[in-house]
Design a protein around this motif. Structure first.
Motif, PDB file in Angstrom:
ATOM      1  N   MET A  69       0.923  -1.128   0.181  1.00  0.00           N
ATOM      2  CA  MET A  69      -0.155   0.070  -0.029  1.00  0.00           C
ATOM      3  C   MET A  69       0.918   1.444  -0.034  1.00  0.00           C
ATOM      4  SD  MET A  69      -3.129   1.226  -0.044  1.00  0.00           S
ATOM      5  CE  MET A  69      -3.973   2.598   0.156  1.00  0.00           C
ATOM      6  N   SER A  70       1.981   1.135   0.793  1.00  0.00           N
ATOM      7  CA  SER A  70       2.837   2.369   0.859  1.00  0.00           C
ATOM      8  C   SER A  70       3.535   2.617  -0.184  1.00  0.00           C
ATOM      9  CB  SER A  70       4.001   2.272   1.988  1.00  0.00           C
ATOM     10  OG  SER A  70       4.564   1.125   1.772  1.00  0.00           O
ATOM     11  N   ASN A  71       3.994   1.552  -1.071  1.00  0.00           N
ATOM     12  CA  ASN A  71       4.694   1.663  -2.366  1.00  0.00           C
ATOM     13  C   ASN A  71       3.784   2.335  -3.359  1.00  0.00           C
ATOM     14  OD1 ASN A  71       7.056   0.408  -1.386  1.00  0.00           O
ATOM     15  ND2 ASN A  71       6.290  -1.555  -1.871  1.00  0.00           N
ATOM     16  N   GLU A  72       2.501   2.046  -3.316  1.00  0.00           N
ATOM     17  CA  GLU A  72       1.375   2.502  -4.133  1.00  0.00           C
ATOM     18  C   GLU A  72       1.427   4.074  -3.964  1.00  0.00           C
ATOM     19  OE1 GLU A  72      -1.968   0.373  -3.932  1.00  0.00           O
ATOM     20  OE2 GLU A  72      -1.439  -1.577  -4.601  1.00  0.00           O
ATOM     21  N   LEU A  73       1.402   4.638  -2.905  1.00  0.00           N
ATOM     22  CA  LEU A  73       1.218   5.905  -2.578  1.00  0.00           C
ATOM     23  C   LEU A  73       2.623   6.631  -3.104  1.00  0.00           C
ATOM     24  CD1 LEU A  73      -0.365   5.626   1.279  1.00  0.00           C
ATOM     25  CD2 LEU A  73      -1.411   6.448  -0.979  1.00  0.00           C
ATOM     26  N   ASP A  74       3.636   6.196  -2.563  1.00  0.00           N
ATOM     27  CA  ASP A  74       4.894   6.491  -3.108  1.00  0.00           C
ATOM     28  C   ASP A  74       4.947   6.891  -4.841  1.00  0.00           C
ATOM     29  OD1 ASP A  74       5.580   6.854  -0.601  1.00  0.00           O
ATOM     30  OD2 ASP A  74       6.907   4.980  -0.407  1.00  0.00           O
ATOM     31  N   SER A  75       4.759   5.871  -5.402  1.00  0.00           N
ATOM     32  CA  SER A  75       4.751   5.708  -6.964  1.00  0.00           C
ATOM     33  C   SER A  75       3.621   7.212  -7.275  1.00  0.00           C
ATOM     34  CB  SER A  75       4.359   4.385  -7.645  1.00  0.00           C
ATOM     35  OG  SER A  75       2.882   3.952  -7.113  1.00  0.00           O
ATOM     36  N   THR A  76       2.344   7.079  -6.753  1.00  0.00           N
ATOM     37  CA  THR A  76       1.550   8.147  -7.044  1.00  0.00           C
ATOM     38  C   THR A  76       1.832   9.576  -6.636  1.00  0.00           C
ATOM     39  OG1 THR A  76       0.116   7.749  -4.925  1.00  0.00           O
ATOM     40  CG2 THR A  76      -0.660   6.508  -6.994  1.00  0.00           C
ATOM     41  N   ALA A  77       2.708   9.705  -5.349  1.00  0.00           N
ATOM     42  CA  ALA A  77       3.030  10.981  -5.182  1.00  0.00           C
ATOM     43  C   ALA A  77       4.275  11.399  -5.884  1.00  0.00           C
ATOM     44  CB  ALA A  77       3.578  10.733  -3.580  1.00  0.00           C
ATOM     45  N   ARG A  78       5.053  10.588  -6.213  1.00  0.00           N
ATOM     46  CA  ARG A  78       6.103  11.104  -7.185  1.00  0.00           C
ATOM     47  C   ARG A  78       5.955  10.932  -8.848  1.00  0.00           C
ATOM     48  NH1 ARG A  78       9.609   7.573  -5.559  1.00  0.00           N
ATOM     49  NH2 ARG A  78       9.737   6.400  -7.263  1.00  0.00           N
ATOM     50  N   PRO A  79       5.996  11.862  -9.399  1.00  0.00           N
ATOM     51  CA  PRO A  79       5.805  11.806 -10.935  1.00  0.00           C
ATOM     52  C   PRO A  79       6.623  10.812 -11.624  1.00  0.00           C
ATOM     53  CG  PRO A  79       6.034  14.179 -10.466  1.00  0.00           C
ATOM     54  CD  PRO A  79       6.267  13.498  -9.098  1.00  0.00           C
ATOM     55  N   ALA A  80       6.042  10.112 -12.410  1.00  0.00           N
ATOM     56  CA  ALA A  80       6.863   9.067 -13.274  1.00  0.00           C
ATOM     57  C   ALA A  80       8.170   9.843 -13.917  1.00  0.00           C
ATOM     58  CB  ALA A  80       5.956   8.319 -14.197  1.00  0.00           C
ATOM     59  N   GLY A  81       9.191   9.155 -13.937  1.00  0.00           N
ATOM     60  CA  GLY A  81      10.547   9.618 -14.624  1.00  0.00           C
ATOM     61  C   GLY A  81      11.226  10.620 -13.786  1.00  0.00           C
TER      62      GLY A  81
ATOM     63  N   PRO B 240      13.571  11.626 -10.436  1.00  0.00           N
ATOM     64  CA  PRO B 240      14.626  10.671  -9.432  1.00  0.00           C
ATOM     65  C   PRO B 240      13.812  11.108  -8.226  1.00  0.00           C
ATOM     66  CG  PRO B 240      16.047  12.747 -10.420  1.00  0.00           C
ATOM     67  CD  PRO B 240      14.620  12.480 -11.396  1.00  0.00           C
ATOM     68  N   SER B 241      14.254   9.985  -7.390  1.00  0.00           N
ATOM     69  CA  SER B 241      13.816  10.443  -6.106  1.00  0.00           C
ATOM     70  C   SER B 241      14.764  11.128  -5.255  1.00  0.00           C
ATOM     71  CB  SER B 241      14.053   9.057  -5.265  1.00  0.00           C
ATOM     72  OG  SER B 241      15.241   8.492  -5.185  1.00  0.00           O
TER      73      SER B 241
ATOM     74  N   ALA C 242      22.265  11.397  -3.315  1.00  0.00           N
ATOM     75  CA  ALA C 242      23.583  10.384  -3.519  1.00  0.00           C
ATOM     76  C   ALA C 242      24.382  10.722  -4.737  1.00  0.00           C
ATOM     77  CB  ALA C 242      23.195   8.917  -3.704  1.00  0.00           C
ATOM     78  N   ALA C 243      23.650  11.255  -5.549  1.00  0.00           N
ATOM     79  CA  ALA C 243      24.581  11.656  -6.906  1.00  0.00           C
ATOM     80  C   ALA C 243      25.134  13.124  -6.446  1.00  0.00           C
ATOM     81  CB  ALA C 243      23.494  12.108  -8.064  1.00  0.00           C
ATOM     82  N   THR C 244      24.639  13.923  -5.849  1.00  0.00           N
ATOM     83  CA  THR C 244      25.397  15.270  -5.326  1.00  0.00           C
ATOM     84  C   THR C 244      26.498  14.903  -4.527  1.00  0.00           C
ATOM     85  OG1 THR C 244      23.276  16.049  -5.525  1.00  0.00           O
ATOM     86  CG2 THR C 244      25.047  17.460  -4.254  1.00  0.00           C
ATOM     87  N   ALA C 245      26.351  13.905  -3.665  1.00  0.00           N
ATOM     88  CA  ALA C 245      27.490  13.706  -2.516  1.00  0.00           C
ATOM     89  C   ALA C 245      28.672  12.845  -3.525  1.00  0.00           C
ATOM     90  CB  ALA C 245      27.084  12.441  -1.476  1.00  0.00           C
ATOM     91  N   VAL C 246      28.164  12.040  -4.388  1.00  0.00           N
ATOM     92  CA  VAL C 246      29.241  11.591  -5.345  1.00  0.00           C
ATOM     93  C   VAL C 246      30.198  12.758  -6.073  1.00  0.00           C
ATOM     94  CG1 VAL C 246      29.674   9.911  -7.334  1.00  0.00           C
ATOM     95  CG2 VAL C 246      28.197   9.170  -5.429  1.00  0.00           C
ATOM     96  N   ALA C 247      29.268  13.535  -6.792  1.00  0.00           N
ATOM     97  CA  ALA C 247      30.032  14.704  -7.621  1.00  0.00           C
ATOM     98  C   ALA C 247      30.720  15.576  -6.723  1.00  0.00           C
ATOM     99  CB  ALA C 247      28.815  15.549  -8.059  1.00  0.00           C
TER     100      ALA C 247
END
Length: 368
Positions: free
Chosen positions: A1-13, A15-16, A22-27
């Motif tokens: 149920m929580s996964n479905e809410l996360d997927s609807t809350a974040r637009p498709a495509g 990044p989280s 993480a990408a900023t820290a690596v850069a």
């Protein structure tokens, strides 16, 4: 149920937030590492030069170690021999060459007059005797000195600008001694860090080739300089020490170095006589045949296995990047790169050129 809410809350495509962090820290980490590397680039160059010299001297250290037993004593013997050789070089070659270089600059007008007399009555003689040509020669000498200085600056400018040339040389020498003492432990650590025995073999092959080229080239240059000095003294060529030093230095440049040295020596010999110039030309032709077909193959063996086209392109690229020093260092660097590339593309090379069972057995026997 929580996964479905996360997927609807974040637009498709998109990044989280965690991925962006993480990408900023690596850069930031990569930039910080690059900045730190740039700040300590002098130390990195010193260590790299010391490791190359230690690898080049490793065969001599092992040979002495087999006689004396202790590695520290073997390193001390090799260092003492090198120091004695440097003292002899400075005493017998460098100081006379510096004195003769000053004499050459002072005697340049008289030398050009004598050279023009060899071609008396011709347009070439008039050109050689002209003040304009003397200025061109002096300018060429200044350009050679400036080119050598810029080449050394390109290769060691980072270190020289910080601590000076003398201290840089002492630092490299001291680090080389430590690297010679610790080389067995460095190899053991590299083996444990790499894990894969094949990678360890690649690193060892790189050090073997580069070290073999460095020590081999030094030996060949020394042979060329000593043989030239003896011959110049026998035929009575002026500025023998200076010309022999030029021959030894230029002989380190593949393909074109020996020819340039021969041209310089023949031009100086023309001021003495046509017979002397012919004798010098014959000497260089004979010695180059001896070096190319007898000395160099025995000294280098399999240290550098490059095609003539690769050698030519490497020398051009090295000269363009770091001048005279770059042209000298082009071949060992290229040889090391070829070893790494053969490892990276080993599977494709094996598919393109499969090894027959008999050849594989022969190669294994050669390695053993």
């Amino acid at each position: 149920m929580s996964n479905e809410l996360d997927s609807t809350a974040r637009p498709a495509g998109r990044p989280s937030l965690g991925f962006v962090a993480a990408a900023t820290a690596v850069a930031i980490g990569v930039l910080a590492l690059a900045a730190a590397t740039w700040m300590v680039r002098g130390v990195i160059i010193t260590v790299a030069a010391a490791l190359l010299l230690a690898a080049g001297l490793e065969p001599q250290v092992r040979a002495v170690q087999r006689r004396v037993g202790r590695r520290g004593t073997a390193v001390l013997v090799v260092v003492a021999a090198i120091f004695a050789g440097l003292v002899l070089f400075v005493t017998l070659a460098l100081r006379p060459a510096i004195d003769q270089a000053a004499e050459l600059v002072d005697d340049l007008p008289a030398l050009l007059d004598r050279l023009s007399q060899r071609f008396g009555g011709s347009a070439l003689a008039d050109h050689l005797a002209s003040p304009e040509f003397e200025q061109q020669v002096r300018g060429a000498l200044d350009d050679v000195v400036a080119f050598a200085a810029s080449s050394l600056g390109a290769a060691f400018g980072v270190l020289g600008s910080v601590v000076g040339v003398v201290f840089t040389g002492f630092t490299v020498a001291a680090t080389t001694v430590y690297a010679m003492l610790a080389l067995p432990r460095i190899r053991a650590f590299a083996g444990r860090a790499a894990g894969d025995p094949e990678r360890v073999a690649v690193v060892g092959e790189v050090f073997r080739r580069v070290g073999g080229y460095v020590t081999g080239q030094l030996g060949i240059c020394a042979c060329a300089g000593i043989a030239s000095a003896i011959f110049f003294v026998i035929v009575g060529l002026p500025y023998a020490a200076l010309l022999a030093l030029i021959v030894a230095v230029l002989d380190a440049v593949p393909q074109v170095g020996a020819t340039l040295a021969a041209v310089v020596a023949v031009l100086v010999a023309l001021t003495v006589g046509f017979g002397t110039a012919v004798a010098v030309a014959v000497f260089f032709i004979a010695y180059q045949q001896l070096e190319n077909f007898v000395i160099a193959p025995r000294v280098f063996a399999s240290a550098v296995s490059l095609t003539p086209m690769t050698v030519f392109l490497a020398v051009l690229a090295g000269g363009a990047l770091a001048g005279f020093v770059g042209a000298i260092l082009a071949l060992p660097v290229t040889a090391a790169v070829t070893v790494v590339l053969r490892y990276v593309f080993r599977r494709r090379l094996a598919e393109a050129h499969p090894v027959e069972p008999g050849d594989e057995a022969r190669l294994n026997g050669h390695r053993d």
